[in-house]
Design an enzyme around this catalytic site. Structure first.
Site, PDB file in Angstrom:
ATOM      1  N   PHE A  11    -137.155  27.979  32.285  1.00  0.00           N
ATOM      2  CA  PHE A  11    -135.910  28.632  31.840  1.00  0.00           C
ATOM      3  C   PHE A  11    -135.794  30.093  32.303  1.00  0.00           C
ATOM      4  CE2 PHE A  11    -134.382  30.851  27.711  1.00  0.00           C
ATOM      5  CZ  PHE A  11    -133.095  31.040  28.196  1.00  0.00           C
ATOM      6  N   THR A  36    -144.277  20.891  34.901  1.00  0.00           N
ATOM      7  CA  THR A  36    -144.510  20.116  33.684  1.00  0.00           C
ATOM      8  C   THR A  36    -143.156  19.568  33.243  1.00  0.00           C
ATOM      9  OG1 THR A  36    -144.038  21.942  32.189  1.00  0.00           O
ATOM     10  CG2 THR A  36    -146.310  21.774  33.006  1.00  0.00           C
ATOM     11  N   THR A 119    -144.531  37.368  24.456  1.00  0.00           N
ATOM     12  CA  THR A 119    -143.562  37.086  23.391  1.00  0.00           C
ATOM     13  C   THR A 119    -143.778  37.989  22.187  1.00  0.00           C
ATOM     14  OG1 THR A 119    -142.896  35.392  21.804  1.00  0.00           O
ATOM     15  CG2 THR A 119    -145.145  35.256  22.598  1.00  0.00           C
ATOM     16  N   ASP A 120    -142.710  38.229  21.437  1.00  0.00           N
ATOM     17  CA  ASP A 120    -142.822  39.011  20.196  1.00  0.00           C
ATOM     18  C   ASP A 120    -143.618  38.263  19.132  1.00  0.00           C
ATOM     19  OD1 ASP A 120    -140.930  37.031  19.644  1.00  0.00           O
ATOM     20  OD2 ASP A 120    -139.448  38.393  18.764  1.00  0.00           O
ATOM     21  N   GLU A 121    -143.794  36.951  19.317  1.00  0.00           N
ATOM     22  CA  GLU A 121    -144.495  36.163  18.291  1.00  0.00           C
ATOM     23  C   GLU A 121    -145.958  36.540  18.126  1.00  0.00           C
ATOM     24  OE1 GLU A 121    -144.066  31.977  18.463  1.00  0.00           O
ATOM     25  OE2 GLU A 121    -141.971  32.076  19.033  1.00  0.00           O
ATOM     26  N   TYR A 146    -149.375  28.208  19.917  1.00  0.00           N
ATOM     27  CA  TYR A 146    -148.636  28.827  21.035  1.00  0.00           C
ATOM     28  C   TYR A 146    -148.764  30.350  20.991  1.00  0.00           C
ATOM     29  CZ  TYR A 146    -144.700  31.141  23.300  1.00  0.00           C
ATOM     30  OH  TYR A 146    -143.946  32.024  24.033  1.00  0.00           O
ATOM     31  N   LYS A 150    -150.694  33.072  23.552  1.00  0.00           N
ATOM     32  CA  LYS A 150    -150.020  34.171  24.261  1.00  0.00           C
ATOM     33  C   LYS A 150    -150.684  35.510  23.896  1.00  0.00           C
ATOM     34  CE  LYS A 150    -146.898  34.105  26.589  1.00  0.00           C
ATOM     35  NZ  LYS A 150    -146.757  33.895  28.057  1.00  0.00           N
ATOM     36  N   ARG A 189    -130.646  22.418  22.143  1.00  0.00           N
ATOM     37  CA  ARG A 189    -130.716  21.136  21.417  1.00  0.00           C
ATOM     38  C   ARG A 189    -129.463  20.944  20.563  1.00  0.00           C
ATOM     39  NH1 ARG A 189    -134.244  18.934  16.309  1.00  0.00           N
ATOM     40  NH2 ARG A 189    -133.742  16.751  16.681  1.00  0.00           N
ATOM     41  N   ARG A 210    -134.000  34.996  13.898  1.00  0.00           N
ATOM     42  CA  ARG A 210    -134.483  35.246  15.253  1.00  0.00           C
ATOM     43  C   ARG A 210    -133.643  36.369  15.853  1.00  0.00           C
ATOM     44  NH1 ARG A 210    -137.992  32.965  13.253  1.00  0.00           N
ATOM     45  NH2 ARG A 210    -139.189  31.147  13.943  1.00  0.00           N
ATOM     46  N   ARG A 269    -140.823  23.447   9.983  1.00  0.00           N
ATOM     47  CA  ARG A 269    -141.967  23.630  10.900  1.00  0.00           C
ATOM     48  C   ARG A 269    -143.149  24.157  10.080  1.00  0.00           C
ATOM     49  NH1 ARG A 269    -140.711  27.611  15.780  1.00  0.00           N
ATOM     50  NH2 ARG A 269    -139.952  25.710  16.764  1.00  0.00           N
TER      51      ARG A 269
HETATM   52  P1  NAD Z   1    -140.356  27.157  29.898  1.00  0.00           P
HETATM   53  O1  NAD Z   1    -141.200  26.223  29.109  1.00  0.00           O
HETATM   54  O2  NAD Z   1    -138.892  26.874  30.044  1.00  0.00           O
HETATM   55  O3  NAD Z   1    -140.942  27.283  31.400  1.00  0.00           O
HETATM   56  C1  NAD Z   1    -142.308  27.369  31.652  1.00  0.00           C
HETATM   57  C2  NAD Z   1    -142.525  27.032  33.121  1.00  0.00           C
HETATM   58  O4  NAD Z   1    -143.933  27.167  33.401  1.00  0.00           O
HETATM   59  C3  NAD Z   1    -142.139  25.603  33.505  1.00  0.00           C
HETATM   60  O5  NAD Z   1    -141.425  25.586  34.710  1.00  0.00           O
HETATM   61  C4  NAD Z   1    -143.478  24.886  33.664  1.00  0.00           C
HETATM   62  O6  NAD Z   1    -143.455  23.821  34.604  1.00  0.00           O
HETATM   63  C5  NAD Z   1    -144.355  26.035  34.139  1.00  0.00           C
HETATM   64  N1  NAD Z   1    -145.785  25.808  33.864  1.00  0.00           N
HETATM   65  C6  NAD Z   1    -146.349  25.357  32.707  1.00  0.00           C
HETATM   66  N2  NAD Z   1    -147.682  25.270  32.848  1.00  0.00           N
HETATM   67  C7  NAD Z   1    -147.979  25.691  34.116  1.00  0.00           C
HETATM   68  C8  NAD Z   1    -149.181  25.845  34.853  1.00  0.00           C
HETATM   69  N3  NAD Z   1    -150.368  25.544  34.308  1.00  0.00           N
HETATM   70  N4  NAD Z   1    -149.113  26.304  36.107  1.00  0.00           N
HETATM   71  C9  NAD Z   1    -147.910  26.602  36.678  1.00  0.00           C
HETATM   72  N5  NAD Z   1    -146.732  26.466  36.029  1.00  0.00           N
HETATM   73  C10 NAD Z   1    -146.773  26.025  34.767  1.00  0.00           C
HETATM   74  O7  NAD Z   1    -140.616  28.592  29.283  1.00  0.00           O
HETATM   75  P2  NAD Z   1    -139.645  29.859  29.165  1.00  0.00           P
HETATM   76  O8  NAD Z   1    -138.881  29.768  27.899  1.00  0.00           O
HETATM   77  O9  NAD Z   1    -138.927  30.059  30.450  1.00  0.00           O
HETATM   78  O10 NAD Z   1    -140.740  31.007  28.978  1.00  0.00           O
HETATM   79  C11 NAD Z   1    -141.260  31.701  30.104  1.00  0.00           C
HETATM   80  C12 NAD Z   1    -142.218  32.777  29.624  1.00  0.00           C
HETATM   81  O11 NAD Z   1    -141.541  33.669  28.758  1.00  0.00           O
HETATM   82  C13 NAD Z   1    -143.406  32.235  28.821  1.00  0.00           C
HETATM   83  O12 NAD Z   1    -144.543  32.983  29.164  1.00  0.00           O
HETATM   84  C14 NAD Z   1    -143.011  32.484  27.366  1.00  0.00           C
HETATM   85  O13 NAD Z   1    -144.153  32.657  26.563  1.00  0.00           O
HETATM   86  C15 NAD Z   1    -142.230  33.768  27.510  1.00  0.00           C
HETATM   87  N6  NAD Z   1    -141.192  34.039  26.489  1.00  0.00           N
HETATM   88  C16 NAD Z   1    -140.220  33.092  26.233  1.00  0.00           C
HETATM   89  C17 NAD Z   1    -139.203  33.397  25.342  1.00  0.00           C
HETATM   90  C18 NAD Z   1    -138.077  32.426  25.039  1.00  0.00           C
HETATM   91  O14 NAD Z   1    -137.255  32.694  24.169  1.00  0.00           O
HETATM   92  N7  NAD Z   1    -137.971  31.302  25.731  1.00  0.00           N
HETATM   93  C19 NAD Z   1    -139.189  34.649  24.705  1.00  0.00           C
HETATM   94  C20 NAD Z   1    -140.219  35.575  24.983  1.00  0.00           C
HETATM   95  C21 NAD Z   1    -141.202  35.250  25.896  1.00  0.00           C
HETATM   96  O1  DAU Z   2    -139.597  34.839  19.933  1.00  0.00           O
HETATM   97  C1  DAU Z   2    -139.817  34.387  21.217  1.00  0.00           C
HETATM   98  C2  DAU Z   2    -140.087  32.892  21.219  1.00  0.00           C
HETATM   99  O2  DAU Z   2    -138.846  32.251  21.020  1.00  0.00           O
HETATM  100  C3  DAU Z   2    -140.740  32.421  22.518  1.00  0.00           C
HETATM  101  O3  DAU Z   2    -142.004  32.994  22.634  1.00  0.00           O
HETATM  102  C4  DAU Z   2    -140.857  30.894  22.563  1.00  0.00           C
HETATM  103  O4  DAU Z   2    -141.340  30.480  23.831  1.00  0.00           O
HETATM  104  C5  DAU Z   2    -139.482  30.305  22.337  1.00  0.00           C
HETATM  105  O5  DAU Z   2    -139.561  28.893  22.284  1.00  0.00           O
HETATM  106  C6  DAU Z   2    -138.884  30.832  21.026  1.00  0.00           C
HETATM  107  O6  DAU Z   2    -139.681  30.362  19.894  1.00  0.00           O
HETATM  108  P1  DAU Z   2    -138.996  29.794  18.562  1.00  0.00           P
HETATM  109  O7  DAU Z   2    -139.981  28.917  17.898  1.00  0.00           O
HETATM  110  O8  DAU Z   2    -138.368  30.890  17.778  1.00  0.00           O
HETATM  111  O9  DAU Z   2    -137.782  28.946  19.260  1.00  0.00           O
HETATM  112  P2  DAU Z   2    -137.178  27.492  18.943  1.00  0.00           P
HETATM  113  O10 DAU Z   2    -135.995  27.346  19.845  1.00  0.00           O
HETATM  114  O11 DAU Z   2    -138.186  26.428  18.952  1.00  0.00           O
HETATM  115  O12 DAU Z   2    -136.653  27.640  17.435  1.00  0.00           O
HETATM  116  C7  DAU Z   2    -135.794  28.714  17.033  1.00  0.00           C
HETATM  117  C8  DAU Z   2    -135.614  28.611  15.529  1.00  0.00           C
HETATM  118  O13 DAU Z   2    -134.805  27.464  15.219  1.00  0.00           O
HETATM  119  C9  DAU Z   2    -136.903  28.421  14.768  1.00  0.00           C
HETATM  120  O14 DAU Z   2    -136.799  29.138  13.540  1.00  0.00           O
HETATM  121  C10 DAU Z   2    -136.967  26.913  14.490  1.00  0.00           C
HETATM  122  C11 DAU Z   2    -135.510  26.545  14.359  1.00  0.00           C
HETATM  123  N1  DAU Z   2    -135.098  25.192  14.801  1.00  0.00           N
HETATM  124  C12 DAU Z   2    -135.509  24.733  16.029  1.00  0.00           C
HETATM  125  C13 DAU Z   2    -135.073  23.516  16.503  1.00  0.00           C
HETATM  126  C14 DAU Z   2    -135.515  22.973  17.847  1.00  0.00           C
HETATM  127  C15 DAU Z   2    -134.214  24.438  14.023  1.00  0.00           C
HETATM  128  O15 DAU Z   2    -133.826  24.858  12.915  1.00  0.00           O
HETATM  129  N2  DAU Z   2    -133.769  23.249  14.489  1.00  0.00           N
HETATM  130  C16 DAU Z   2    -134.157  22.733  15.702  1.00  0.00           C
HETATM  131  O16 DAU Z   2    -133.672  21.641  16.083  1.00  0.00           O
END
Ligand code: NAD
Ligand code: DAU
Length: 330
Positions: A11, A36, A119-121, A146, A150, A189, A210, A269
């Site tokens: 993403f 993946t 991540t902030d988590e 997770y 991180k 979703r 969030r 969760r």
């Molecule tokens: P994502 O799951 O959409 O993408 C992860 C990508 O990494 C995928 O393309 C996957 O194929 C690849 N990958 C997984 N394992 C691998 C491996 N061993 N070698 C090479 N590639 C691999 O994740 P995202 O939401 O785009 O998150 C990207 C980064 O940002 C992560 O490090 C995540 O912790 C961080 N982050 C995400 C969020 C969020 O809200 N999504 C917020 C803060 C930080």
């Molecule tokens: O804060 C940064 C993080 O944000 C990143 O590090 C993670 O990679 C990213 O997945 C995200 O984590 P969250 O666990 O906050 O995101 P998620 O989209 O899984 O869920 C957001 C919130 O919504 C969480 O409180 C759980 C809730 N939820 C999630 C799903 C999938 C629902 O209520 N219903 C749902 O169907």
């Protein structure tokens, strides 16, 4: 400028590749991605000056030559979904911890600049309603496999800076939304459920908060840190976007002309973090960064439109994702 983007078919990484190619005409991008379930090559297909290498960041022989050839590595690759980490933590340990270790060793060997995406988590969670926000120096108290993996990766980066003098920065961002996000995550979703006529599923009470940021704003901040950030420092990225899951659900329901209570409460969760909130002042003061998407409703509207008009991108995964959630009572 040769940029190695790990996880660039995911993403945030895919959005980063798009904006890097657009903003830097001299950039040549190599994406290293294991593809993946979360990686989709279609997200970066057809882009000029972008090469995709399918491989694992935890494989030293794959990582080393790519790091050697790069001017900068931006490490997005990770297992990223909390719910998956609760069912099967091992891939998180291998990719997020061992994978980061392999990148650090290659960076140390070749003197390549690294920016590590986190991540902030890692800071655990905050009380709902308290004024405090996460600060860069806060202790690491992660809740899930997770977020702890991180946190471990960040600590490795810090140690490699101090002990081996590598040139690295770290950013810890809040929840991203926007195009190309996997439909296992909350906003896509919920949107794709509504496209399919399925009621949104809210974990527990839905009062959890969030701090939402548009993915394009995350990525402009990453480039600002690369250009202006101080080596060894951690920067928090966030855009003052605090909202409860319930309020986000109601906004999405409104996009579809549905009633605000047209959703189901489902199993919560385990260990659910209550609230995330970012104090971005260090980033803003040191780099001058500011977000472009200040109105969440407008950014959300664009995102809903993207999923409505890109069904071919997400449709193949929808049935399997919902079957997985159904097994968990979610
Ligand atoms: P994502 O799951 O959409 O993408 C992860 C990508 O990494 C995928 O393309 C996957 O194929 C690849 N990958 C997984 N394992 C691998 C491996 N061993 N070698 C090479 N590639 C691999 O994740 P995202 O939401 O785009 O998150 C990207 C980064 O940002 C992560 O490090 C995540 O912790 C961080 N982050 C995400 C969020 C969020 O809200 N999504 C917020 C803060 C930080
Ligand atoms: O804060 C940064 C993080 O944000 C990143 O590090 C993670 O990679 C990213 O997945 C995200 O984590 P969250 O666990 O906050 O995101 P998620 O989209 O899984 O869920 C957001 C919130 O919504 C969480 O409180 C759980 C809730 N939820 C999630 C799903 C999938 C629902 O209520 N219903 C749902 O169907």
């Amino acid at each position: 400028m040769r940029v190695l983007v790990t996880g660039g078919a995911g993403f945030i990484g895919a959005n980063f590749v798009h904006s890097t190619i657009a903003a830097y005409p001299e950039a040549e991008v190599t994406v290293l991605d294991k593809l993946t379930y979360a990686g989709n090559p279609a997200s970066i297909e057809g882009l000029e000056r972008v090469e995709l290498v399918v491989g694992d960041i935890a494989d030293a022989d794959t990582v080393d030559p790519l790091v050697k050839d790069a001017d900068i590595v931006v490490n997005f690759a990770a297992e990223s979904h909390n719910d998956n980490s609760l069912r099967d933590p091992y891939p998180f340990i291998r990719t997020n911890i061992e994978g980061t270790f392999r990148i650090l060793e290659a960076v140390r060997r070749h003197g390549t600049r690294l920016h590590h995406i986190s991540t902030d988590e890692v800071y655990g969670d905050l009380e709902i309603g308290e004024p405090r926000k996460f600060q860069p120096g806060d202790p690491y108290i992660p809740s899930s496999p997770y977020s702890s993996s991180k946190g471990a990766s960040d600590l490795l980066v810090r140690a490699w800076v101090r002990s081996f003098g590598i040139e690295a920065t770290i950013s810890n961002c809040s929840n991203n939304y926007g195009p190309y996000q996997h439909i296992e995550k909350f906003i896509p979703r919920t949107v794709t459920n509504l496209i399919d006529g399925i009621r949104p599923r809210l974990y527990g009470t839905g009062e959890q908060v969030r701090d939402w940021i548009h993915v394009l704003d995350h990525n402009t901040a990453v480039w600002d840190i690369i250009h202006k950030g101080r080596i060894g420092e951690t920067y928090l990225i966030g855009a003052d976007g605090e909202l409860s899951n319930l309020d986000v659900t109601k906004l999405i329901l409104a996009e579809f002309g549905r009633e605000p209570d047209d959703f189901d409460h489902v199993a919560d969760r385990p260990g659910h973090d209550q609230r995330y909130a970012i104090d971005n002042s260090k980033l803003v003061e040191e780099t001058g960064w500011e977000p472009h998407f200040k109105d969440f409703s407008a950014g959300l509207h664009d995102t809903v439109e993207w999923y409505k008009t890109h069904e071919e991108w997400w449709r193949p995964q929808k049935e399997a994702v919902e079957a997985k959630y159904a097994k968990q009572g979610q």
